[in-house]
Design an enzyme around this catalytic site. Structure first.
Site, mmCIF file in Angstrom:
data_model
loop_
_atom_site.group_PDB
_atom_site.id
_atom_site.type_symbol
_atom_site.label_atom_id
_atom_site.label_comp_id
_atom_site.label_asym_id
_atom_site.label_seq_id
_atom_site.Cartn_x
_atom_site.Cartn_y
_atom_site.Cartn_z
ATOM 1 N N PHE A 171 3.105 67.655 52.025
ATOM 2 C CA PHE A 171 3.844 68.931 52.454
ATOM 3 C C PHE A 171 4.711 69.445 51.597
ATOM 4 C CE2 PHE A 171 7.379 71.381 54.291
ATOM 5 C CZ PHE A 171 7.106 71.637 55.619
ATOM 6 N N GLU A 172 4.260 70.547 51.150
ATOM 7 C CA GLU A 172 4.982 71.452 50.189
ATOM 8 C C GLU A 172 4.803 73.156 50.539
ATOM 9 O OE1 GLU A 172 4.157 70.460 46.128
ATOM 10 O OE2 GLU A 172 1.860 71.010 46.464
#
Length: 495
Positions: free
Chosen positions: A388-389
């Site tokens: 998740f980025e």
């Protein structure tokens, strides 16, 4: 006219003459004292008047500072523009040394160094420190929050359904690197992601593969979203290992890592993926048109409803990176990543790329897992979990990050070691970005086996607020307390 009147008039005239003369003399003194000497004679004259001024009582003239105190003052630091952009111009050797001792960094040409100074005075065994960190993490995550407070969230609410087609998007896309056989797994992620966020905004997807996507894959994916989907095949030169890699050395080093139980040590495609995400993905021709990407993966969960445009939040706050989870890496995979980075920073003028408000202490903390620092050359191994980025690709495409990645790539250690894209992105951000521009999306409920980011909000469903891992023995891998301690100046100002 009486003698008394004559005396009074003469006395007033004499008084006026004395005061006028004194003021005139004072003006002469000021002019000469502030004048740059042109010769030894002029200098002597100036010093004579200055000596006179220092000893004369001008206290009757209010708000006048003695000449001895009127030496020119340096301009404010904000006016001292650095030639390198690091803000180091005008800082003395003593100040740099003091910065190293008090703040843990020294930024000088070919003499860059960092150290962990334990600014919060953490004490105790690593188990005791971990207990302190667990308590802090639990306290923060179990506090009820809503949405970010550092931006006008009302200005970035979802449009009404009938206006969605006319919505002005940020320049952004949703990215996933997937295989043809993963259509079911990535499809389930997309369905959850749509419900949490994207059905309200319809941002486009960019799905990436090192081989062409099959028609079956494309047809299946299109059924999960109404948003546009672009299917991209990675060019060989951006995916495969460089010709410069010594295959014999690579095999030897991979075998050694496998003997130490390093996951994916002998899987070359995994090394390709880490290198690709670290330095090549955002240079794909199909991604050049975008500024931001949000990375998703198969087998993840979203536990909150996101009712504001996250991309526009980053854009509006000028933040360059968003994450949900920070943890420690396997130290054997990054044994020389920090050493090689220091080599880069101490080469030529590369020191100029360092942001003096970087997350240095988070990068170096050694109180919870000191053995990681010992193996990784002083690096804590703390990183943002990059499955998740949300990233401003202008940062990754910057001169600083590009030059640094090229140095790392030249070492071959994406293959001789197993440098992951998560520690590479994280180290680059900690060094080259202002830590205030790295955002913890504390309000976004997220899971990637076995770790959580579970906030306490009115719309969190399916996870327990404050839980970090589904296995308690993995709590020592949580690096969020260090980020809270060292990289967030005012926690309550954001949520």
């Amino acid at each position: 006219m009486t003698m008394r009147n004559v005396f009074n008039r003469r006395f007033r005239r004499i008084t006026v003459i004395i005061i006028s003369g004194t003021i005139f003399l004072f003006i002469i003194v000021i002019l000469f004292a502030s004048r740059k000497p042109l010769s030894s004679q002029d200098s002597d004259l100036t010093m004579g008047f200055k000596s006179f001024a220092d000893n004369f009582d001008f206290s009757y003239l209010k708000n006048l500072k003695p000449i001895s105190d009127s030496t020119p003052q340096p301009p404010p630091q904000s006016l001292l523009e650095s030639e390198s952009g690091t803000g180091t111009k005008g800082i003395t050797e003593e100040e740099e040394e003091d910065t190293y001792e008090t703040k843990g960094y020294q930024i000088k040409r070919q003499d860059v160094k960092f150290k962990y100074i334990n600014p919060n005075g953490k004490k105790g065994t690593k188990q005791e420190v971990q207990a302190q960190h667990d308590e802090l993490y639990n306290k923060v995550l179990t506090k009820e929050i809503h949405e970010p407070k550092d931006f006008n969230i009302e200005s970035i609410r979802p449009p009404s359904p009938d206006m969605l087609s006319k919505y002005k998007h940020a320049n952004a896309t949703i990215v996933a690197l997937v295989r043809n056989h993963e259509f079911g797994a990535i499809g389930r992620t997309i369905r959850k992601f749509e419900k949490s966020f994207n059905e309200k905004f319809n941002y486009p997807y960019t799905l990436i593969n090192d081989v062409p996507f099959s028609d079956k894959f494309k047809d299946r994916i299109q059924a999960f979203t109404k948003s546009p989907v672009e299917f991209v095949t990675i060019p060989e030169e951006l995916w495969s290992k460089p010709d410069s890699i010594d295959v014999e050395k690579q095999t030897t080093e991979m075998n050694i890592m496998a003997e130490h139980n390093v996951a994916y040590a002998k899987m070359e495609s995994y090394h390709n993926m880490c290198r690709f995400y670290s330095g090549n993905m955002f240079n794909l021709p199909e991604l050049q048109k975008y500024k931001y990407y949000w990375r998703i993966e198969p087998h993840v969960e979203f536990y909150t409803s996101i009712n504001y445009d996250i991309f526009k939040y980053l854009e509006g706050t000028k933040k360059v990176y968003g994450f949900t989870i920070s943890l420690y890496d396997i130290s054997e995979t990054v044994k020389t990543l920090w050493t090689e980075t220091l080599k880069f920073l101490n080469t030529g003028d590369n020191y100029k790329y360092i942001n003096k408000n970087g997350a240095f202490q988070w990068l170096l903390s050694d109180t919870q897992l000191p053995e990681n620092n010992q193996i990784a050359g002083g690096y804590s191994t703390c990183h943002f979990w990059s499955n998740f980025e949300i990233v401003d690709m202008d940062f990754l495409r910057s001169e600083a990050y590009t030059a640094w990645f090229n140095h790392l790539d030249s070492t071959g250690k994406f293959y001789y070691e197993r440098w992951g894209d998560a520690p590479v992105h994280s180290m680059g951000l900690a060094l080259f970005a202002d830590k205030s521009k790295v955002h913890w999306f504390r309000d976004v409920g997220y899971f990637h086996d076995p770790y959580y980011n579970c906030p306490k909000t009115s719309h969190t469903r399916g996870c327990e607020p404050g839980q970090f891992s589904k296995w308690d023995h993995l709590n020592d891998q949580n690096c969020m307390a260090s980020w809270i301690d060292y990289s967030i100046d005012d926690l309550d100002a954001i949520y």
